[in-house]
Design a protein around this motif. Sequence first.
Motif, PDB file in Angstrom:
ATOM      1  N   UNK A  14      -5.247   9.448  -3.462  1.00 39.26           N
ATOM      2  CA  UNK A  14      -4.128   9.556  -2.525  1.00 39.26           C
ATOM      3  C   UNK A  14      -3.469   8.230  -2.217  1.00 39.26           C
ATOM      4  N   UNK A  15      -4.091   7.112  -2.619  1.00 39.24           N
ATOM      5  CA  UNK A  15      -3.488   5.828  -2.254  1.00 39.24           C
ATOM      6  C   UNK A  15      -3.665   4.773  -3.327  1.00 39.24           C
ATOM      7  N   UNK A  16      -2.755   3.812  -3.308  1.00 39.69           N
ATOM      8  CA  UNK A  16      -2.721   2.708  -4.268  1.00 39.69           C
ATOM      9  C   UNK A  16      -2.384   1.428  -3.529  1.00 39.69           C
ATOM     10  N   UNK A  17      -2.905   0.306  -4.006  1.00 36.48           N
ATOM     11  CA  UNK A  17      -2.509  -1.002  -3.504  1.00 36.48           C
ATOM     12  C   UNK A  17      -1.984  -1.818  -4.673  1.00 36.48           C
ATOM     13  N   UNK A  77      -0.467   7.826  -8.848  1.00 38.19           N
ATOM     14  CA  UNK A  77      -1.132   7.118  -9.947  1.00 38.19           C
ATOM     15  C   UNK A  77      -0.228   6.032 -10.507  1.00 38.19           C
ATOM     16  N   UNK A 125      -8.038  14.908  -5.695  1.00 38.37           N
ATOM     17  CA  UNK A 125      -9.224  14.081  -5.480  1.00 38.37           C
ATOM     18  C   UNK A 125      -9.523  13.237  -6.727  1.00 38.37           C
ATOM     19  N   UNK A 126      -9.340  13.818  -7.909  1.00 38.56           N
ATOM     20  CA  UNK A 126      -9.635  13.073  -9.145  1.00 38.56           C
ATOM     21  C   UNK A 126      -8.668  11.918  -9.375  1.00 38.56           C
ATOM     22  N   UNK A 169       0.844  -1.199   0.000  1.00 36.53           N
ATOM     23  CA  UNK A 169       0.000   0.000   0.000  1.00 36.53           C
ATOM     24  C   UNK A 169       0.881   1.252   0.000  1.00 36.53           C
ATOM     25  N   UNK A 223       0.775   5.488   0.101  1.00 35.00           N
ATOM     26  CA  UNK A 223      -0.129   6.541   0.586  1.00 35.00           C
ATOM     27  C   UNK A 223       0.597   7.864   0.648  1.00 35.00           C
ATOM     28  N   UNK A 224       0.028   8.901   0.047  1.00 30.13           N
ATOM     29  CA  UNK A 224       0.640  10.224   0.125  1.00 30.13           C
ATOM     30  C   UNK A 224      -0.124  11.054   1.170  1.00 30.13           C
ATOM     31  N   UNK A 225       0.628  11.639   2.113  1.00 32.63           N
ATOM     32  CA  UNK A 225       0.033  12.308   3.288  1.00 32.63           C
ATOM     33  C   UNK A 225      -0.321  13.765   3.019  1.00 32.63           C
ATOM     34  N   UNK A 226      -0.763  14.101   1.816  1.00 31.31           N
ATOM     35  CA  UNK A 226      -1.017  15.494   1.453  1.00 31.31           C
ATOM     36  C   UNK A 226      -2.287  15.602   0.617  1.00 31.31           C
ATOM     37  N   UNK A 227      -2.831  16.821   0.526  1.00 30.63           N
ATOM     38  CA  UNK A 227      -4.072  17.011  -0.248  1.00 30.63           C
ATOM     39  C   UNK A 227      -3.837  17.834  -1.515  1.00 30.63           C
TER      40      UNK A 227
END
Lengths: 140, 140, 140
Positions: free
Chosen positions: C98-101, C49, C94-95, C38, C40-44
Motif C-alpha cells: 500500500x505504500x512506497x518511499x 508499485x 497485500x502482495x 512517501x 500511500x493508497x488509502x484502500x485495501x
Amino acid sequence: MISQSEIRIDTSGRGTYDVSREVREAVRDSGIGTGLCHVFVCHTSASLMLCENADPSVMCDMESFMSRQVPDGDPMFTHTAEGPDDMAAHVRSVLTGSDLNIPVRDGQCALGTWQGVYLWEHRRAPHSRRIIVTVQGESS
Amino acid sequence: MISQSEIRIDTSGRGTYDVSREVREAVRDSGIGTGLCHVFVCHTSASLMLCENADPSVMCDMESFMSRQVPDGDPMFTHTAEGPDDMAAHVRSVLTGSDLNIPVRDGQCALGTWQGVYLWEHRRAPHSRRIIVTVQGESS
Amino acid sequence: MISQSEIRIDTSGRGTYDVSREVREAVRDSGIGTGLCHVFVCHTSASLMLCENADPSVMCDMESFMSRQVPDGDPMFTHTAEGPDDMAAHVRSVLTGSDLNIPVRDGQCALGTWQGVYLWEHRRAPHSRRIIVTVQGESS
C-alpha cells in the motif's frame, strides 16, 4: 537532519547480496542518533529484502521458491525483448519490493538479531546496481 | 520532531493480530500533527500488513491463500532446522514485508476507513514479537 | 520541513494507472531538495508499485501473472460479499503493498530511468482512489 548517499553493487547475476554492512556504515556516517534509514534500489529487475542472515540455505530456498513461483520463460509472458528472465525479473521485483525503511536507534540500525539487508538480483547476467540510502532524524 | 517507541506482542502462534490501536496510540502520544508513522517488525518469521478490518473472514482467506502458496514442509526447502514451518515463515515474511509507513494528519494515522494494521505471525508456536514505531514530522 | 497533499484517481476498473507525473509534481511543489517522498493508497483493494515504464506489455504481463496467481472466484475464498473479485483484490493488494518511499534529490524524485509509479486497481468496477503524498526533508 538528513544524509543521503549512494551504494553501488556489481552483481555477478541472479542471487542475493548482503548489503547490511554498507547500510550500517551509511547510518554511522550520518551522525543521526534517532530516526529512519531508507534503502532504495533504482531498478525494476532487482529488489531489496530483509531476511534471515545466519544460515545460507535460507537464500538458496528463497531462490528456489521464487524460481518455481515466477519461472523464467513462462509462455504467458509477452515482454521478452531481453530474454526469458526479463519479465520474470520485473514480477519478482514487484513481489519483493524496491525500498525498505529501518529504524535508527542509538546511532545504529535497529535490525533484529537475525535480520540482514539483501539486494536481490533477478537478472541472470551481471549488472551494476545503484542503491540510494537516506537517513533522516535527530543527531545523536 | 521524532518519537520512537516499542510494542511487544505475545502471539499464540500462526495468525494475524490487529495492532491498529497500539499504532494509533503511539501516534497520539508523539504529539506530531503532520508526518509519517513507521512500523517495523524486528523478526524474519513475522510480517506486517495493511488489510481490510471489517470482516474476520478476510483474515481466514488470507491465511488459506498463503498456506497454499507457501506450504509448510515443502520438499523443496532445505532450511528445516526449526521444523516444517521454519522456511515457509521466512518466505511468507518476505512476500508481505517487515515495515509500513502510514501518513499522519491532524495528529492521527490517516488510514482509510477499512484499513487495519496487522502483525502476521508465521510460526506455528507462540512467539514474543517486537515492533518499533517511529513517528516523524511537525508538531500539531 | 514537510508537505502533504492528496491525489484522487478515478479508475475505470482493474488495471494499472501511471501516477508518476502526479507524484513528481507533489515533490516539485513541496520545495524540498533532499529527503523522501512517501506515497500511500488509502484502500485495501488497490495497491502501489514501482515498475518498468517503457513497454506497455510489462503491465499486461503483470496483470496476467497476478490473475493466474490469485484467481477471481477461487473456491477457497469465503469473503465474497462484493463478488468474485472481492477477496482476490485484498490478496493482490497485500502482495504488492500500500505504500512506497522514493528518495528526493536535487528537488526531484530520484527514480531510476525505467521506474514508474503505478496505482494498481484490483477491483473490476471503476473506483475513486485516494493517494496521500508526504514529502519530508530539507529545503533546496
